[in-house]
Design an enzyme around this catalytic site. Structure first.
Site, PDB file in Angstrom:
ATOM      1  N   SER A 119     -90.802   1.242 -19.776  1.00  0.00           N
ATOM      2  CA  SER A 119     -90.220   1.709 -21.028  1.00  0.00           C
ATOM      3  C   SER A 119     -91.287   2.104 -22.022  1.00  0.00           C
ATOM      4  O   SER A 119     -90.997   2.790 -23.002  1.00  0.00           O
ATOM      5  CB  SER A 119     -89.407   0.585 -21.669  1.00  0.00           C
ATOM      6  OG  SER A 119     -88.439   0.122 -20.793  1.00  0.00           O
ATOM      7  N   HIS A 140     -88.602   7.531 -16.204  1.00  0.00           N
ATOM      8  CA  HIS A 140     -87.933   6.522 -17.025  1.00  0.00           C
ATOM      9  C   HIS A 140     -86.431   6.779 -17.045  1.00  0.00           C
ATOM     10  O   HIS A 140     -85.949   7.660 -17.756  1.00  0.00           O
ATOM     11  CB  HIS A 140     -88.535   6.575 -18.441  1.00  0.00           C
ATOM     12  CG  HIS A 140     -88.015   5.535 -19.371  1.00  0.00           C
ATOM     13  ND1 HIS A 140     -88.018   5.700 -20.732  1.00  0.00           N
ATOM     14  CD2 HIS A 140     -87.463   4.311 -19.151  1.00  0.00           C
ATOM     15  CE1 HIS A 140     -87.500   4.627 -21.301  1.00  0.00           C
ATOM     16  NE2 HIS A 140     -87.149   3.777 -20.368  1.00  0.00           N
TER      17      HIS A 140
HETATM   18  P1  NAD Z   1     -85.461  -7.288 -14.985  1.00  0.00           P
HETATM   19  O1  NAD Z   1     -86.077  -8.487 -15.605  1.00  0.00           O
HETATM   20  O2  NAD Z   1     -83.978  -7.174 -14.954  1.00  0.00           O
HETATM   21  O3  NAD Z   1     -85.971  -7.149 -13.462  1.00  0.00           O
HETATM   22  C1  NAD Z   1     -87.323  -7.174 -13.090  1.00  0.00           C
HETATM   23  C2  NAD Z   1     -87.406  -7.498 -11.601  1.00  0.00           C
HETATM   24  O4  NAD Z   1     -88.780  -7.354 -11.191  1.00  0.00           O
HETATM   25  C3  NAD Z   1     -86.977  -8.946 -11.260  1.00  0.00           C
HETATM   26  O5  NAD Z   1     -85.983  -8.918 -10.247  1.00  0.00           O
HETATM   27  C4  NAD Z   1     -88.295  -9.565 -10.734  1.00  0.00           C
HETATM   28  O6  NAD Z   1     -88.070 -10.527  -9.711  1.00  0.00           O
HETATM   29  C5  NAD Z   1     -89.015  -8.341 -10.211  1.00  0.00           C
HETATM   30  N1  NAD Z   1     -90.456  -8.531 -10.033  1.00  0.00           N
HETATM   31  C6  NAD Z   1     -91.326  -9.218 -10.826  1.00  0.00           C
HETATM   32  N2  NAD Z   1     -92.562  -9.174 -10.279  1.00  0.00           N
HETATM   33  C7  NAD Z   1     -92.484  -8.430  -9.145  1.00  0.00           C
HETATM   34  C8  NAD Z   1     -93.425  -8.023  -8.155  1.00  0.00           C
HETATM   35  N3  NAD Z   1     -94.709  -8.382  -8.220  1.00  0.00           N
HETATM   36  N4  NAD Z   1     -92.980  -7.291  -7.106  1.00  0.00           N
HETATM   37  C9  NAD Z   1     -91.672  -6.941  -7.017  1.00  0.00           C
HETATM   38  N5  NAD Z   1     -90.732  -7.295  -7.925  1.00  0.00           N
HETATM   39  C10 NAD Z   1     -91.146  -8.018  -8.982  1.00  0.00           C
HETATM   40  O7  NAD Z   1     -86.137  -6.033 -15.721  1.00  0.00           O
HETATM   41  P2  NAD Z   1     -85.497  -4.568 -15.964  1.00  0.00           P
HETATM   42  O8  NAD Z   1     -84.712  -4.573 -17.213  1.00  0.00           O
HETATM   43  O9  NAD Z   1     -84.893  -4.084 -14.684  1.00  0.00           O
HETATM   44  O10 NAD Z   1     -86.827  -3.740 -16.288  1.00  0.00           O
HETATM   45  C11 NAD Z   1     -87.645  -3.226 -15.258  1.00  0.00           C
HETATM   46  C12 NAD Z   1     -88.499  -2.104 -15.812  1.00  0.00           C
HETATM   47  O11 NAD Z   1     -87.629  -1.067 -16.287  1.00  0.00           O
HETATM   48  C13 NAD Z   1     -89.359  -2.526 -17.010  1.00  0.00           C
HETATM   49  O12 NAD Z   1     -90.570  -1.821 -16.954  1.00  0.00           O
HETATM   50  C14 NAD Z   1     -88.514  -2.084 -18.197  1.00  0.00           C
HETATM   51  O13 NAD Z   1     -89.290  -1.826 -19.337  1.00  0.00           O
HETATM   52  C15 NAD Z   1     -87.918  -0.795 -17.652  1.00  0.00           C
HETATM   53  N6  NAD Z   1     -86.670  -0.341 -18.292  1.00  0.00           N
HETATM   54  C16 NAD Z   1     -85.683  -1.234 -18.656  1.00  0.00           C
HETATM   55  C17 NAD Z   1     -84.497  -0.770 -19.225  1.00  0.00           C
HETATM   56  C18 NAD Z   1     -83.385  -1.722 -19.596  1.00  0.00           C
HETATM   57  O14 NAD Z   1     -82.428  -1.287 -20.276  1.00  0.00           O
HETATM   58  N7  NAD Z   1     -83.425  -2.966 -19.178  1.00  0.00           N
HETATM   59  C19 NAD Z   1     -84.308   0.607 -19.413  1.00  0.00           C
HETATM   60  C20 NAD Z   1     -85.302   1.499 -18.992  1.00  0.00           C
HETATM   61  C21 NAD Z   1     -86.482   1.004 -18.452  1.00  0.00           C
END
Ligand code: NAD
Length: 298
Positions: A119, A140
């Site tokens: 993000s 993204h």
């Molecule tokens: P989340 O916390 O829901 O999920 C993250 C996942 O990553 C978890 O399942 C965790 O076990 C896994 N993980 C951690 N370390 C790891 C590794 N070494 N190898 C493989 N998997 C690993 O987070 P999210 O909300 O899905 O966010 C993920 C990315 O997407 C972030 O960079 C976030 O900024 C971005 N993002 C989030 C949103 C949102 O609305 N939540 C929107 C756009 C972008």
């Protein structure tokens, strides 16, 4: 030509990204360090595909086809070895992402494109730990991925025209609208969204109004589909905090400093929808929006 896709991280965003690629016929390897997260992701994807069947976007055969396109892995080395494109969607933490991209550079085919769904974290910095800076890019997606049309495509300092073109046209093939932006903290989406969310939290923290009132003003007054506090819960309060820290550090401007209430909530494990409580409380199976006990007015 991109056929095999690997997605690293199977949380809120990773399962949505796997879903959309599988729906459009790509073979998807979904990778997470946590087997429980992978099992949960497959259940969520199945439920969301079923929702698309009910809405007549997909039929039963397409739903089954999409599910059959997804395999799960707990090892990056195994999951990316045949991938043409890898999209990293792991936790928003720079050290973690740098480590993952070093591994991706080691184990993925030399011509594979490495994309991050980050993000806010610098694509240029992520690319610098690989030996293929020209093939590293930001892709993204927005939450929920199967529904939201935008893909913010972020060009790092070294990203090539060819890589950018491939990702722009791939996004269009997924029936999304890609928008190309440059690599500066928060890019466009979160540079504008997060200060609004942070200000909404400050408005609550300073007692100007309650959770319901703040969200209602923004929903009914500004025609936002969701109030900023509900949206923060939906994104994940830990993710919001991480993005604000990147903006604060990246610009060196205190206007991005995260509200102490947000910092406290994350420290207390109140991360929003994913932990069951944030500004609202979430009970499985219930759709009503209920303000969390902590913020209820006496
Ligand atoms: P989340 O916390 O829901 O999920 C993250 C996942 O990553 C978890 O399942 C965790 O076990 C896994 N993980 C951690 N370390 C790891 C590794 N070494 N190898 C493989 N998997 C690993 O987070 P999210 O909300 O899905 O966010 C993920 C990315 O997407 C972030 O960079 C976030 O900024 C971005 N993002 C989030 C949103 C949102 O609305 N939540 C929107 C756009 C972008």
């Amino acid at each position: 030509m991109i056929k095999n896709v690997a997605v690293v991280g199977s949380g809120t965003m990773g399962n949505g990204i796997a879903h959309i690629f599988a729906q459009f016929g790509y073979v998807v390897n979904l990778i997470d360090i946590d087997q429980i997260a992978l099992d949960k992701a497959i259940k969520v994807i199945e439920k969301n595909l079923e929702r698309q069947v009910v809405k007549e976007i997909l039929n039963e055969t397409q739903k089954t086809g999409a599910l059959n396109n997804i395999r799960t892995f707990t090892s990056i080395a195994d999951g990316v070895k045949n991938a043409d494109l890898i999209i990293e969607a792991a936790t928003e933490n720079i050290d973690l992402k740098l480590k993952i991209f070093k591994d991706l550079d080691t184990y993925a085919p030399a011509d594979a494109i490495l994309a991050s769904n980050t993000s806010s974290i610098s694509i240029t910095q992520i690319a610098a730990v690989t030996n293929r800076g020209d093939k590293v890019i930001g892709m993204h997606f927005m939450n929920p991925v199967p529904v939201m049309k935008l893909v913010e495509v972020i060009r790092g300092y070294q990203t090539s025209d060819e890589t950018t073109k491939t990702i722009m046209s791939l996004s269009a093939d997924l029936q999304k609208t890609p928008v190309e932006v440059n690599d500066y903290p928060g890019f466009v989406a979160n540079r504008i969204l997060m200060p609004m969310i942070n200000e909404a939290i400050y408005t609550l923290y300073e007692g100007v109004a309650g959770v319901y009132e703040i969200d209602t003003v923004m929903k009914l007054g500004m025609a936002h589909p969701m109030g900023p506090l509900q949206l923060a819960d939906f994104i994940g309060l830990d993710t919001c905090l991480a993005i604000l820290k990147v903006l604060n550090n990246g610009f060196g401007n205190p206007k991005y400093a995260p509200c102490p209430l947000l910092v406290n909530m994350v420290a207390a494990g109140k991360k929003g929808v994913k932990s069951g409580e944030g500004f609202y409380q979430y009970t499985a199976g219930k759709k009503d929006l209920v303000v969390a006990e902590k913020f209820k007015k006496s």
